[in-house]
Scaffold this motif. Sequence first.
Motif, PDB file in Angstrom:
ATOM      1  N   GLN A 230       8.429   6.329   3.428  1.00 65.09           N
ATOM      2  CA  GLN A 230       7.260   5.862   2.680  1.00 65.09           C
ATOM      3  C   GLN A 230       6.179   5.404   3.655  1.00 65.09           C
ATOM      4  O   GLN A 230       4.998   5.628   3.429  1.00 65.09           O
ATOM      5  CB  GLN A 230       7.644   4.709   1.750  1.00 65.09           C
ATOM      6  CG  GLN A 230       8.416   5.135   0.540  1.00 65.09           C
ATOM      7  CD  GLN A 230       8.673   3.972  -0.408  1.00 65.09           C
ATOM      8  OE1 GLN A 230       8.598   2.812  -0.032  1.00 65.09           O
ATOM      9  NE2 GLN A 230       8.974   4.303  -1.653  1.00 65.09           N
TER      10      GLN A 230
ATOM     11  N   TYR B 121       1.940   2.442  -1.312  1.00 64.25           N
ATOM     12  CA  TYR B 121       2.520   3.760  -1.552  1.00 64.25           C
ATOM     13  C   TYR B 121       3.783   3.641  -2.408  1.00 64.25           C
ATOM     14  O   TYR B 121       4.001   4.443  -3.316  1.00 64.25           O
ATOM     15  CB  TYR B 121       2.831   4.489  -0.240  1.00 64.25           C
ATOM     16  CG  TYR B 121       3.425   5.844  -0.507  1.00 64.25           C
ATOM     17  CD1 TYR B 121       2.624   6.900  -0.909  1.00 64.25           C
ATOM     18  CD2 TYR B 121       4.796   6.050  -0.426  1.00 64.25           C
ATOM     19  CE1 TYR B 121       3.166   8.135  -1.213  1.00 64.25           C
ATOM     20  CE2 TYR B 121       5.347   7.281  -0.729  1.00 64.25           C
ATOM     21  CZ  TYR B 121       4.535   8.320  -1.120  1.00 64.25           C
ATOM     22  OH  TYR B 121       5.085   9.538  -1.434  1.00 64.25           O
TER      23      TYR B 121
ATOM     24  N   LEU C 280      -2.044   8.371   4.539  1.00 61.35           N
ATOM     25  CA  LEU C 280      -3.038   8.096   3.501  1.00 61.35           C
ATOM     26  C   LEU C 280      -3.957   6.931   3.872  1.00 61.35           C
ATOM     27  O   LEU C 280      -4.973   6.706   3.206  1.00 61.35           O
ATOM     28  CB  LEU C 280      -2.345   7.794   2.164  1.00 61.35           C
ATOM     29  CG  LEU C 280      -1.487   8.909   1.573  1.00 61.35           C
ATOM     30  CD1 LEU C 280      -0.800   8.427   0.304  1.00 61.35           C
ATOM     31  CD2 LEU C 280      -2.302  10.155   1.309  1.00 61.35           C
TER      32      LEU C 280
ATOM     33  N   ILE D 237      -2.827  13.570  -0.398  1.00 63.38           N
ATOM     34  CA  ILE D 237      -1.421  13.753  -0.781  1.00 63.38           C
ATOM     35  C   ILE D 237      -1.086  15.243  -0.759  1.00 63.38           C
ATOM     36  O   ILE D 237      -0.059  15.651  -0.208  1.00 63.38           O
ATOM     37  CB  ILE D 237      -1.151  13.150  -2.179  1.00 63.38           C
ATOM     38  CG1 ILE D 237      -1.181  11.623  -2.112  1.00 63.38           C
ATOM     39  CG2 ILE D 237       0.173  13.655  -2.740  1.00 63.38           C
ATOM     40  CD1 ILE D 237      -1.180  10.935  -3.470  1.00 63.38           C
TER      41      ILE D 237
ATOM     42  N   GLU E 154       4.937   5.610  -5.955  1.00 65.94           N
ATOM     43  CA  GLU E 154       6.198   6.311  -6.220  1.00 65.94           C
ATOM     44  C   GLU E 154       6.941   5.725  -7.405  1.00 65.94           C
ATOM     45  O   GLU E 154       7.606   6.444  -8.140  1.00 65.94           O
ATOM     46  CB  GLU E 154       7.117   6.264  -4.986  1.00 65.94           C
ATOM     47  CG  GLU E 154       6.854   7.355  -4.006  1.00 65.94           C
ATOM     48  CD  GLU E 154       7.955   7.496  -2.967  1.00 65.94           C
ATOM     49  OE1 GLU E 154       9.033   6.866  -3.083  1.00 65.94           O
ATOM     50  OE2 GLU E 154       7.739   8.255  -2.007  1.00 65.94           O
TER      51      GLU E 154
ATOM     52  N   ARG F   9       8.311  13.715  -0.726  1.00 65.24           N
ATOM     53  CA  ARG F   9       8.495  12.950   0.516  1.00 65.24           C
ATOM     54  C   ARG F   9       9.893  13.159   1.081  1.00 65.24           C
ATOM     55  O   ARG F   9      10.063  13.415   2.278  1.00 65.24           O
ATOM     56  CB  ARG F   9       8.242  11.459   0.250  1.00 65.24           C
ATOM     57  CG  ARG F   9       8.474  10.576   1.473  1.00 65.24           C
ATOM     58  CD  ARG F   9       8.199   9.118   1.173  1.00 65.24           C
ATOM     59  NE  ARG F   9       9.011   8.578   0.095  1.00 65.24           N
ATOM     60  CZ  ARG F   9      10.278   8.200   0.223  1.00 65.24           C
ATOM     61  NH1 ARG F   9      10.914   8.341   1.360  1.00 65.24           N
ATOM     62  NH2 ARG F   9      10.920   7.690  -0.814  1.00 65.24           N
TER      63      ARG F   9
ATOM     64  N   TYR G 289      -6.152   9.394  -3.927  1.00 62.37           N
ATOM     65  CA  TYR G 289      -5.672  10.011  -2.691  1.00 62.37           C
ATOM     66  C   TYR G 289      -5.125  11.419  -2.922  1.00 62.37           C
ATOM     67  O   TYR G 289      -4.453  11.965  -2.059  1.00 62.37           O
ATOM     68  CB  TYR G 289      -4.576   9.137  -2.076  1.00 62.37           C
ATOM     69  CG  TYR G 289      -5.056   7.755  -1.735  1.00 62.37           C
ATOM     70  CD1 TYR G 289      -5.712   7.499  -0.543  1.00 62.37           C
ATOM     71  CD2 TYR G 289      -4.878   6.703  -2.624  1.00 62.37           C
ATOM     72  CE1 TYR G 289      -6.179   6.233  -0.235  1.00 62.37           C
ATOM     73  CE2 TYR G 289      -5.330   5.436  -2.328  1.00 62.37           C
ATOM     74  CZ  TYR G 289      -5.986   5.205  -1.130  1.00 62.37           C
ATOM     75  OH  TYR G 289      -6.443   3.957  -0.829  1.00 62.37           O
TER      76      TYR G 289
ATOM     77  N   GLN H  51       2.492   0.452   3.105  1.00 65.56           N
ATOM     78  CA  GLN H  51       3.740   1.024   2.590  1.00 65.56           C
ATOM     79  C   GLN H  51       3.996   0.522   1.177  1.00 65.56           C
ATOM     80  O   GLN H  51       4.428   1.273   0.306  1.00 65.56           O
ATOM     81  CB  GLN H  51       4.911   0.668   3.527  1.00 65.56           C
ATOM     82  CG  GLN H  51       6.257   1.210   3.100  1.00 65.56           C
ATOM     83  CD  GLN H  51       6.983   0.304   2.106  1.00 65.56           C
ATOM     84  OE1 GLN H  51       6.851  -0.909   2.140  1.00 65.56           O
ATOM     85  NE2 GLN H  51       7.736   0.906   1.210  1.00 65.56           N
TER      86      GLN H  51
ATOM     87  N   TRP I  98      -2.727   6.851  -6.867  1.00 69.75           N
ATOM     88  CA  TRP I  98      -2.476   8.181  -6.304  1.00 69.75           C
ATOM     89  C   TRP I  98      -3.662   9.107  -6.576  1.00 69.75           C
ATOM     90  O   TRP I  98      -3.962   9.982  -5.780  1.00 69.75           O
ATOM     91  CB  TRP I  98      -1.183   8.786  -6.860  1.00 69.75           C
ATOM     92  CG  TRP I  98      -1.160   8.884  -8.353  1.00 69.75           C
ATOM     93  CD1 TRP I  98      -0.634   7.979  -9.229  1.00 69.75           C
ATOM     94  CD2 TRP I  98      -1.736   9.912  -9.159  1.00 69.75           C
ATOM     95  NE1 TRP I  98      -0.837   8.381 -10.529  1.00 69.75           N
ATOM     96  CE2 TRP I  98      -1.509   9.570 -10.510  1.00 69.75           C
ATOM     97  CE3 TRP I  98      -2.410  11.098  -8.879  1.00 69.75           C
ATOM     98  CZ2 TRP I  98      -1.946  10.371 -11.564  1.00 69.75           C
ATOM     99  CZ3 TRP I  98      -2.834  11.891  -9.936  1.00 69.75           C
ATOM    100  CH2 TRP I  98      -2.603  11.514 -11.261  1.00 69.75           C
TER     101      TRP I  98
ATOM    102  N   ALA J 237       2.361   6.641   3.830  1.00 69.19           N
ATOM    103  CA  ALA J 237       1.336   5.612   3.676  1.00 69.19           C
ATOM    104  C   ALA J 237       0.376   5.618   4.860  1.00 69.19           C
ATOM    105  O   ALA J 237      -0.850   5.515   4.674  1.00 69.19           O
ATOM    106  CB  ALA J 237       1.990   4.242   3.531  1.00 69.19           C
TER     107      ALA J 237
END
Length: 116
Positions: free
Chosen positions: A20, A34, A27, A52, A38, A13, A48, A31, A45, A24
Amino acid sequence: MNNLVGNKLKILRKNKKMSQEEVADFLGISQSAYARMESGESSSWANYILKICEVFAIFPEELLKVEDLKPDADRKEDPSRETGTHLSDKVIEQYEERIKELRKIIKKLKKERKLK
């Protein structure tokens, strides 16, 4: 694994100079959801992974492998390598423990064989 992927997500990212919130939005999640990915607090994750990979233009294998990503030039340490090293150390420790167990089993079997 969540920490490894989380660190990579953060590096990817930042390398793309995205927030973020931008990732987000792409996706279709919040936020905060997401941010949990991280930070390694969430394994969502995995749900997605294709999106991603699309946003960061990578293959799924690249997200999951232990080495290779480089952080931005202004960062001195590479968290993906640190996590990878830590993960490798844990795997080595587990194998060493398993080897000790197997040696005990072999010794026991040899002893039993001699008794027969």
